[in-house]
Design a protein around this motif. Structure first.
Motif, short mmCIF file in Angstrom:
data_model
loop_
_atom_site.label_atom_id
_atom_site.label_comp_id
_atom_site.label_asym_id
_atom_site.label_seq_id
_atom_site.Cartn_x
_atom_site.Cartn_y
_atom_site.Cartn_z
N ALA A 290 0.83 -1.21 0.00
CA ALA A 290 0.00 0.00 0.00
C ALA A 290 0.86 1.25 0.00
O ALA A 290 0.82 2.05 0.95
N PRO A 291 1.67 1.48 -1.06
CA PRO A 291 2.48 2.70 -1.11
C PRO A 291 1.60 3.95 -1.20
O PRO A 291 0.60 3.95 -1.93
N ARG A 292 1.98 4.98 -0.46
CA ARG A 292 1.22 6.23 -0.46
C ARG A 292 2.16 7.37 -0.83
O ARG A 292 3.17 7.59 -0.17
N LEU A 293 1.82 8.09 -1.92
CA LEU A 293 2.63 9.21 -2.36
C LEU A 293 2.58 10.31 -1.32
O LEU A 293 1.51 10.79 -0.96
N THR A 294 3.76 10.70 -0.81
CA THR A 294 3.81 11.70 0.25
C THR A 294 4.49 12.99 -0.17
O THR A 294 4.27 14.03 0.45
N ASP A 295 5.32 12.93 -1.21
CA ASP A 295 6.07 14.12 -1.57
C ASP A 295 6.61 13.98 -2.99
O ASP A 295 6.81 12.87 -3.48
N THR A 296 6.87 15.11 -3.63
CA THR A 296 7.55 15.16 -4.92
C THR A 296 8.55 16.30 -4.87
O THR A 296 8.18 17.44 -4.55
N VAL A 297 9.81 16.00 -5.17
CA VAL A 297 10.85 17.02 -5.10
C VAL A 297 11.60 17.10 -6.42
O VAL A 297 11.61 16.14 -7.20
N ASP A 298 12.22 18.22 -6.68
CA ASP A 298 13.02 18.41 -7.88
C ASP A 298 14.23 17.48 -7.85
O ASP A 298 14.85 17.29 -6.80
N CYS A 299 14.58 16.90 -9.01
CA CYS A 299 15.70 15.94 -9.06
C CYS A 299 17.06 16.62 -9.03
O CYS A 299 18.09 15.94 -8.98
N GLY A 300 17.08 17.96 -9.12
CA GLY A 300 18.34 18.69 -9.06
C GLY A 300 19.01 18.85 -10.40
O GLY A 300 20.13 19.37 -10.49
N GLY A 301 18.36 18.40 -11.48
CA GLY A 301 18.94 18.51 -12.82
C GLY A 301 17.88 18.22 -13.86
O GLY A 301 16.69 18.49 -13.64
N SER A 302 18.30 17.65 -14.98
CA SER A 302 17.38 17.35 -16.07
C SER A 302 17.53 15.91 -16.52
O SER A 302 18.64 15.42 -16.74
N TRP A 303 16.38 15.24 -16.63
CA TRP A 303 16.28 13.88 -17.17
C TRP A 303 16.98 12.85 -16.27
O TRP A 303 17.98 12.24 -16.65
N PRO A 304 16.42 12.61 -15.07
CA PRO A 304 17.03 11.65 -14.14
C PRO A 304 16.85 10.22 -14.66
O PRO A 304 15.81 9.61 -14.46
N ARG A 305 17.90 9.68 -15.28
CA ARG A 305 17.81 8.36 -15.88
C ARG A 305 17.88 7.25 -14.84
O ARG A 305 17.34 6.16 -15.03
N ASP A 306 18.55 7.52 -13.72
CA ASP A 306 18.69 6.49 -12.71
C ASP A 306 18.62 7.11 -11.32
O ASP A 306 18.91 8.30 -11.13
#
Length: 355
Positions: A290-306
């Motif tokens: 039962a995963p619950r989305l709690t937050d979304t943050v900037d990845c610090g750059g562009s196009w986080p492949r991994d």
């Protein structure tokens, strides 16, 4: 990877960063990891492998493996030393084109070959070097997205926690195959195939540390499929979907999820999302299924492949391909929220692993 795997090979924990040499990357960069801050300091780099877009470390031997995501399709092995990476022989062909992922299953090196839609197995010698001729299992099928799913596109292959089964995730066929490997020859045979919702394009799978739940991250829709895993029967059963990013917002860039990480203690889950250039954080406090989305943050750059966690699970590292950097985050131990702590320039960065 336990503590025994992170010391004694060159003075502490090291990060190995893959990058696209065809995009200006240096190949495989070795970086020191500051134990107090998690900061990365590049030490050496090798361009011995063309487009080493994905890396893996064998837990028992510490050997580093790299794919060559090229038309030829190959893998290379290296022994980490205090001075860099020593090649274990020449690169070996995998019998498939465009390998995007690799993993170690016992004495077998596995690759997922995106372009040719197949998975390969190569035996490993006593020193960890891949040897012989690859055993290749070709996938069959297609999906409704004519531009991306015209044929199979194997994107990931990995053993289950028991080591008995091998799972291959195919973006082109909207399915996950469960395979068994012949221990003598490495030949793979399909045991079962699990279909996910058509057109979602599964890309990566990760297991919960408890071993009974698996999460499938989709690239063509920003969704996470939660599955029950029965290791006795080798069966994967979808039980629900959870969004990892908003869809259809006016002016929003299309989201292309790329990688998923579960914390070693099983309390949190994170997903990297390209396009949105974000990391989605989930709580597993209500149960692994039962995963619950709690937050979304900037990845610090562009196009986080991994996206990768350090062995402690206290930090996350995003390999941002288009901005050419690796950004690291401290993980809030109470909420699982990633808090940006720093970054280092790595042109065309594609993945990060630790040893």
């Amino acid at each position: 990877m336990g503590d025994a795997d992170t010391t004694g090979r060159g003075g502490g924990l090291r990060a190995y960063i893959g990058s696209f040499t065809s995009g200006g990357g240096h190949g495989i960069t070795t970086a020191a990891v500051d134990p107090a801050t998690g900061a990365l300091t590049p030490l050496t780099a090798t361009g011995a492998v063309e487009d080493p877009s994905y890396l893996a470390v064998a837990r028992d031997s510490g050997v580093l493996y790299a794919v060559s995501e090229s038309d030829r399709g190959a893998v290379a092995a290296f022994r980490p030393t205090a001075h860099g990476l020593d090649p274990l022989g020449e690169a070996v062909g995998v019998g498939g084109a465009g390998p995007t992922h690799l993993s170690v299953a016992g004495r077998l090196l596995l690759t997922a070959n995106y372009t040719s839609g197949s998975v390969s197995g190569l035996p490993l010698a006593a020193d960890g070097a891949p040897v012989g001729t690859a055993s290749v299992l070709a996938h069959r099928g297609s999906g409704p997205d004519a531009g991306r799913q015209e044929r199979p596109h194997a994107h990931q292959v990995l053993p289950d926690p028991s080591g008995r089964w091998i799972l291959s995730v195919d973006l082109g066929t909207d399915s996950v195959r469960v395979c068994a490997a012949d221990p003598a020859t490495g030949e793979l045979r399909v045991h079962a195939e699990t279909a996910v919702r058509p057109g979602t394009g599964p890309r990566h799978l990760a297991f919960h540390p408890g071993g009974e739940v698996a999460y499938v991250l989709h690239e063509l829709e920003p969704q996470l499929t939660v599955c029950r895993w029965n290791q006795e029967d080798g069966r994967l059963e979808p039980v629900g979907e959870v969004p990892v990013a908003s869809t259809g917002a006016p002016g929003a860039a299309r989201a292309y999820p790329s990688a998923i990480v579960v914390s070693p203690d099983g309390r949190f889950l994170w997903a990297a999302v390209r396009g949105a250039d974000a990391i989605a954080a989930f709580s597993l406090a209500e149960g692994a299924a039962a995963p619950r989305l709690t937050d979304t943050v900037d990845c610090g750059g562009s196009w986080p492949r991994d996206l990768a966690a350090d062995p402690s699970g206290r930090r996350l590292y995003a390999a941002n391909e288009r901005s050419g950097d690796v950004t690291w985050f401290d993980v809030d131990p109470l909420t699982g929220r990633p808090v940006r702590a720093g970054s280092v320039a790595v042109p065309a960065a594609t993945c990060v692993v630790f040893a």
